[in-house]
Design an enzyme around this catalytic site. Sequence first.
Site, PDB file in Angstrom:
ATOM      1  N   LEU A 197       0.856  -1.191   0.000  1.00  0.00           N
ATOM      2  CA  LEU A 197       0.000   0.000   0.000  1.00  0.00           C
ATOM      3  C   LEU A 197       0.892   1.240   0.000  1.00  0.00           C
ATOM      4  O   LEU A 197       1.760   1.365   0.863  1.00  0.00           O
ATOM      5  CB  LEU A 197      -0.913   0.038   1.233  1.00  0.00           C
ATOM      6  CG  LEU A 197      -2.000  -1.027   1.374  1.00  0.00           C
ATOM      7  CD1 LEU A 197      -2.634  -0.944   2.759  1.00  0.00           C
ATOM      8  CD2 LEU A 197      -3.068  -0.843   0.296  1.00  0.00           C
ATOM      9  N   HIS A 198       0.659   2.138  -0.955  1.00  0.00           N
ATOM     10  CA  HIS A 198       1.430   3.379  -0.938  1.00  0.00           C
ATOM     11  C   HIS A 198       0.690   4.565  -1.544  1.00  0.00           C
ATOM     12  O   HIS A 198       1.131   5.698  -1.399  1.00  0.00           O
ATOM     13  CB  HIS A 198       2.753   3.191  -1.690  1.00  0.00           C
ATOM     14  CG  HIS A 198       2.585   3.163  -3.182  1.00  0.00           C
ATOM     15  ND1 HIS A 198       2.166   2.046  -3.863  1.00  0.00           N
ATOM     16  CD2 HIS A 198       2.770   4.122  -4.129  1.00  0.00           C
ATOM     17  CE1 HIS A 198       2.108   2.304  -5.150  1.00  0.00           C
ATOM     18  NE2 HIS A 198       2.458   3.557  -5.349  1.00  0.00           N
TER      19      HIS A 198
END
Length: 357
Positions: A205-206
């Site tokens: 996740l970014h």
Amino acid sequence: MKILSVVGARPNFMKIAPIMRALDSYGDRVQQTLVHTGQHFDEKMSDVFFRELELPKPHEHLGVSGGSHAAQTARIMLEFEPVILKHRPDWLVVVGDVNSTVACSLVASKIGVPIAHVEAGLRSRDNTMPEEINRKITDAISDLLLTPSPDGDANLIAEGVSPDRIHCVGNVMIDSLIRALPKIEQSEILTTLGLTAGEFVLATLHRPSNVDDPAMLAELIAALNEVSQTLPIVFPVHPRTRARLETENITVADAINMVDPLGYFDFMSLMKSANVVMTDSGGVQEETTYLGVTCLTVRPNTERPITIDEGTNRLVEPGKDTLLAAWKEVEAHPPARRCPKLWDGKAAERIAKRLLG
């Protein structure tokens, strides 16, 4: 012929490496220059990928990192202009959709250097994504538009681009993956982390929309916490995500192994062996499609719809309940493996032929 290629962030490295190798096969006909803007600058986010992908040391390093999108783009433009004036290439080759891509393209366009955009034509139709703006601008000013799949051609033609500027060459990132498979197989990351192939989930996740909103990040971690009660999760944590988790004091379950960003071989070994990949990345959607691994993309849209139409990818509206529902659905009914045409490891060869006429 003088060709100057630009990289700035990890996804760029996988795309430029096979192109530079393909151009090297032409010997003295081609003089190559590699410029690294420094957009991803630390050892874990950059240097290790250069080593593993056998990229040459950059001839020029701009040292630009951090800052807002506007500040970073402006600084790259200022630093890149004297570099391109110094080398005066016949082609500027840019890849993907990061700030380095659009910044260097704008500079080249203003001084009359022809631009070849690799991975052209991708569209999410979501202008809240900075990458979508970068893609549109770069395509609008590029002279040669090298698309990874037919949907890219269709998008460009719908926007009024002349068909003679568009060439479907396939997915160059798959070139890197195919070349690296023997070394990926040799990775010992599963043993190091105590994992069994097919019995864990890989998560990344970014995206700002997922990690900068504390409530959304808490929901997504809550979903991962629940999934980890069934299968352990390996979570290579992007620096921005780790910072948000610490700032917001969000609890991560013990069955989620939060590791630092990994090198290419180790990360791809985890992907290849995962039961499911949960991500908000762009490139991961393509790599999982080639590998035949189920991917849940935690985004409301994708610029890579071919990975849904012809691959193993599924879009999931961000949120705890939606992610858990999608997880249960693919566990019960895994998608069949399919691979798009021209994702065959020869995209870079086709790109080199186009550049050299």
